[in-house]
Design a protein around this motif. Structure first.
Motif, PDB file in Angstrom:
ATOM      1  N   GLY A 163       0.771  -1.225   0.000  1.00 23.65           N
ATOM      2  CA  GLY A 163       0.000   0.000   0.000  1.00 23.65           C
ATOM      3  C   GLY A 163       0.803   1.277   0.000  1.00 23.65           C
ATOM      4  N   LEU A 164       2.074   1.229   0.389  1.00 26.69           N
ATOM      5  CA  LEU A 164       2.888   2.445   0.431  1.00 26.69           C
ATOM      6  C   LEU A 164       3.363   2.781  -0.976  1.00 26.69           C
ATOM      7  N   MET A 165       3.024   3.978  -1.451  1.00 26.09           N
ATOM      8  CA  MET A 165       3.305   4.367  -2.828  1.00 26.09           C
ATOM      9  C   MET A 165       4.178   5.616  -2.875  1.00 26.09           C
ATOM     10  N   HIS A 166       4.884   5.775  -3.997  1.00 26.83           N
ATOM     11  CA  HIS A 166       5.408   7.109  -4.315  1.00 26.83           C
ATOM     12  C   HIS A 166       4.578   7.662  -5.463  1.00 26.83           C
ATOM     13  N   SER A 167       4.486   8.960  -5.550  1.00 25.72           N
ATOM     14  CA  SER A 167       3.626   9.594  -6.547  1.00 25.72           C
ATOM     15  C   SER A 167       4.358   9.740  -7.878  1.00 25.72           C
ATOM     16  N   ASP A 168       3.631  10.223  -8.889  1.00 25.44           N
ATOM     17  CA  ASP A 168       4.258  10.443 -10.195  1.00 25.44           C
ATOM     18  C   ASP A 168       5.070  11.737 -10.223  1.00 25.44           C
ATOM     19  N   GLN A 169       5.147  12.433  -9.074  1.00 24.69           N
ATOM     20  CA  GLN A 169       5.977  13.627  -8.962  1.00 24.69           C
ATOM     21  C   GLN A 169       7.315  13.314  -8.290  1.00 24.69           C
ATOM     22  N   ALA A 170       7.560  12.056  -7.984  1.00 25.01           N
ATOM     23  CA  ALA A 170       8.772  11.675  -7.253  1.00 25.01           C
ATOM     24  C   ALA A 170      10.022  11.817  -8.127  1.00 25.01           C
ATOM     25  N   THR A 171      11.103  12.169  -7.472  1.00 21.86           N
ATOM     26  CA  THR A 171      12.440  12.127  -8.068  1.00 21.86           C
ATOM     27  C   THR A 171      13.265  11.137  -7.266  1.00 21.86           C
ATOM     28  N   ILE A 172      13.953  10.225  -7.962  1.00 23.69           N
ATOM     29  CA  ILE A 172      14.764   9.223  -7.283  1.00 23.69           C
ATOM     30  C   ILE A 172      16.210   9.398  -7.718  1.00 23.69           C
ATOM     31  N   ARG A 173      17.073   9.590  -6.737  1.00 23.43           N
ATOM     32  CA  ARG A 173      18.501   9.736  -7.007  1.00 23.43           C
ATOM     33  C   ARG A 173      19.204   8.467  -6.522  1.00 23.43           C
ATOM     34  N   THR A 174      19.880   7.784  -7.437  1.00 20.03           N
ATOM     35  CA  THR A 174      20.530   6.521  -7.137  1.00 20.03           C
ATOM     36  C   THR A 174      22.031   6.659  -7.334  1.00 20.03           C
ATOM     37  N   ARG A 175      22.786   6.261  -6.329  1.00 17.83           N
ATOM     38  CA  ARG A 175      24.244   6.332  -6.372  1.00 17.83           C
ATOM     39  C   ARG A 175      24.795   4.911  -6.548  1.00 17.83           C
ATOM     40  N   TRP A 176      25.421   4.678  -7.711  1.00 14.98           N
ATOM     41  CA  TRP A 176      25.995   3.373  -8.043  1.00 14.98           C
ATOM     42  C   TRP A 176      27.492   3.404  -7.761  1.00 14.98           C
ATOM     43  N   ARG A 177      27.938   2.456  -6.921  1.00 17.22           N
ATOM     44  CA  ARG A 177      29.351   2.413  -6.562  1.00 17.22           C
ATOM     45  C   ARG A 177      29.878   0.991  -6.700  1.00 17.22           C
ATOM     46  N   ARG A 178      30.978   0.863  -7.432  1.00 19.89           N
ATOM     47  CA  ARG A 178      31.614  -0.444  -7.582  1.00 19.89           C
ATOM     48  C   ARG A 178      32.806  -0.539  -6.641  1.00 19.89           C
ATOM     49  N   MET A 179      32.876  -1.665  -5.926  1.00 21.23           N
ATOM     50  CA  MET A 179      33.989  -1.943  -5.020  1.00 21.23           C
ATOM     51  C   MET A 179      34.545  -3.320  -5.370  1.00 21.23           C
ATOM     52  N   GLY A 180      35.564  -3.359  -6.206  1.00 24.25           N
ATOM     53  CA  GLY A 180      36.080  -4.640  -6.688  1.00 24.25           C
ATOM     54  C   GLY A 180      35.027  -5.337  -7.534  1.00 24.25           C
ATOM     55  N   ASP A 181      34.650  -6.543  -7.150  1.00 24.64           N
ATOM     56  CA  ASP A 181      33.625  -7.286  -7.885  1.00 24.64           C
ATOM     57  C   ASP A 181      32.237  -7.093  -7.288  1.00 24.64           C
ATOM     58  N   TYR A 182      32.082  -6.099  -6.446  1.00 21.67           N
ATOM     59  CA  TYR A 182      30.785  -5.833  -5.818  1.00 21.67           C
ATOM     60  C   TYR A 182      30.233  -4.491  -6.305  1.00 21.67           C
ATOM     61  N   LEU A 183      28.913  -4.436  -6.443  1.00 18.61           N
ATOM     62  CA  LEU A 183      28.224  -3.237  -6.898  1.00 18.61           C
ATOM     63  C   LEU A 183      27.150  -2.885  -5.874  1.00 18.61           C
ATOM     64  N   GLN A 184      27.127  -1.633  -5.470  1.00 20.74           N
ATOM     65  CA  GLN A 184      26.143  -1.178  -4.491  1.00 20.74           C
ATOM     66  C   GLN A 184      25.319  -0.042  -5.083  1.00 20.74           C
ATOM     67  N   ALA A 185      24.024  -0.052  -4.790  1.00 24.68           N
ATOM     68  CA  ALA A 185      23.132   1.032  -5.186  1.00 24.68           C
ATOM     69  C   ALA A 185      22.472   1.600  -3.937  1.00 24.68           C
ATOM     70  N   THR A 186      22.550   2.901  -3.789  1.00 26.24           N
ATOM     71  CA  THR A 186      21.868   3.600  -2.702  1.00 26.24           C
ATOM     72  C   THR A 186      20.874   4.557  -3.328  1.00 26.24           C
ATOM     73  N   SER A 187      19.594   4.382  -3.029  1.00 22.10           N
ATOM     74  CA  SER A 187      18.537   5.197  -3.628  1.00 22.10           C
ATOM     75  C   SER A 187      17.944   6.149  -2.593  1.00 22.10           C
ATOM     76  N   ILE A 188      17.704   7.373  -3.013  1.00 21.02           N
ATOM     77  CA  ILE A 188      17.052   8.364  -2.169  1.00 21.02           C
ATOM     78  C   ILE A 188      15.810   8.853  -2.904  1.00 21.02           C
ATOM     79  N   VAL A 189      14.661   8.728  -2.255  1.00 19.06           N
ATOM     80  CA  VAL A 189      13.380   9.107  -2.852  1.00 19.06           C
ATOM     81  C   VAL A 189      12.993  10.497  -2.360  1.00 19.06           C
ATOM     82  N   TYR A 190      12.760  11.405  -3.298  1.00 15.60           N
ATOM     83  CA  TYR A 190      12.269  12.743  -2.992  1.00 15.60           C
ATOM     84  C   TYR A 190      10.864  12.846  -3.590  1.00 15.60           C
ATOM     85  N   ASP A 191       9.871  13.013  -2.755  1.00 16.62           N
ATOM     86  CA  ASP A 191       8.485  13.025  -3.227  1.00 16.62           C
ATOM     87  C   ASP A 191       7.708  14.118  -2.498  1.00 16.62           C
TER      88      ASP A 191
END
Length: 248
Positions: A163-191
Motif C-alpha cells: 500500500g505504500l506508494m510514491h507519486s508520479d511527482q517523485a524524483t529518485i537519485r541513485t548512487r551506483w558504486r563499484r567496489m572490486g567485484d561488488y556493486l552497491q546502489a543507494t537510492s534516495i526518494v524525494y516526493d
C-alpha cells in the motif's frame, strides 16, 4: 620557474585522478541476499516519513488490487525492482563511435524484464507533462568513482507492496558504486506529495558474475479472483479490517 612547474604537475595529477576515477559498472551482476524494505505487513509505513496523503493512500489500499485486470502482468517500477528478489542485472554502455564517449548506460533486470536508459550526454530533461513510465527518465553524472543517476517522469508505483506508494511527482537519485567485484546502489526518494522528507534505501548489493544466465520472464494474464467489471477494491481511510496498519 621550478615552483610553477611543480604546481602544474600537481594540477595535472589531480585532473588525471578525477578523469580516471570513473568505474566500469558494465557486466552481469548477481544479487546478494538482502532484506527487502519493510516488514511485509499490510500497511506498514514504519520508518518512512509519509505525508497525510500517503497515509490515506496506504489505509485505503486493499490486497485485492492485485486481482483486477489492470494489474495482471503489471510490471514493477525499475526503482522497486532493484531491491526485489529477482534483481539479476545486466548493464552495458552505448558508445559514440566518433568520440568514443559514453552516450548512455542501459540496464536490464530479470524481474519482469524491466529496462532503463541512463543518459550521460547532458541532454535536457523532458517537460513535466511528458510521458511517465515505469523506468522514468534518467540522467547520470560521475561524482568521483560514484555514478549518480537522477530519475524523474515515473508512474505512481509502490515503495512497498502493501500500500505504500510514491507519486508520479517523485524524483529518485541513485548512487551506483563499484567496489572490486561488488556493486552497491543507494537510492534516495524525494516526493513532494507522499513524503515529508527524503527517504533512503541502501540494502541493494550485487556481485559480478559473467557466467550468470539471465532467464526470460514471461507473463500470462489469469483471473485469480472474480471481481465485477469496473470494481476497484479499496477501503475508506482507517476502516480496513486487515492487520498491520500503523496508526498514530
Amino acid at each position: 620557474m621550478l615552483r610553477r612547474s611543480s604546481l602544474f604537475a600537481l594540477l595535472m595529477m589531480l585532473w588525471c585522478q578525477s578523469a580516471f576515477a570513473q568505474m566500469d559498472i558494465m557486466g552481469v551482476w548477481r544479487p546478494l541476499p538482502r532484506n527487502q524494505d519493510g516488514s511485509g505487513m499490510t500497511g506498514d509505513i514504519a520508518g518512512v516519513p509519509v505525508s497525510d496523503a500517503a497515509r490515506w493512500r496506504v489505509q485505503s489500499w486493499s490486497p485485492e488490487d492485485f486481482d483486477v485486470t489492470e494489474w495482471a502482468c503489471r510490471p514493477h517500477a525499475w526503482d522497486y525492482s532493484l531491491e526485489g528478489p529477482l534483481s539479476a542485472l545486466r548493464l552495458w554502455a552505448e558508445i559514440d563511435q566518433a568520440t568514443q564517449k559514453v552516450i548512455a548506460y542501459h540496464g536490464h533486470m530479470n524481474q519482469q524484464e524491466q529496462e532503463t536508459t541512463i543518459y550521460m550526454d547532458g541532454r535536457p530533461r523532458p517537460p513535466a507533462n511528458a510521458l511517465h513510465t515505469w523506468s522514468g527518465f534518467s540522467t547520470g553524472e560521475w561524482d568521483g568513482d560514484v555514478l549518480v543517476v537522477t530519475t524523474t517522469h515515473l508512474k505512481e508505483a509502490y515503495l512497498r507492496r502493501s500500500g505504500l506508494m510514491h507519486s508520479d511527482q517523485a524524483t529518485i537519485r541513485t548512487r551506483w558504486r563499484r567496489m572490486g567485484d561488488y556493486l552497491q546502489a543507494t537510492s534516495i526518494v524525494y516526493d513532494p506529495v507522499m513524503m515529508t522528507e527524503p527517504y533512503m534505501r541502501s540494502t541493494m548489493m550485487w556481485v559480478l558474475d559473467p557466467a550468470l544466465q539471465m532467464s526470460p520472464y514471461p507473463c500470462e494474464e489469469a483471473t485469480e479472483t472474480a471481481l465485477p467489471r469496473g470494481v476497484v477494491p479499496h477501503f475508506l481511510p482507517g476502516k480496513s479490517p486487515l492487520p498491520g496498519w500503523t496508526r498514530t
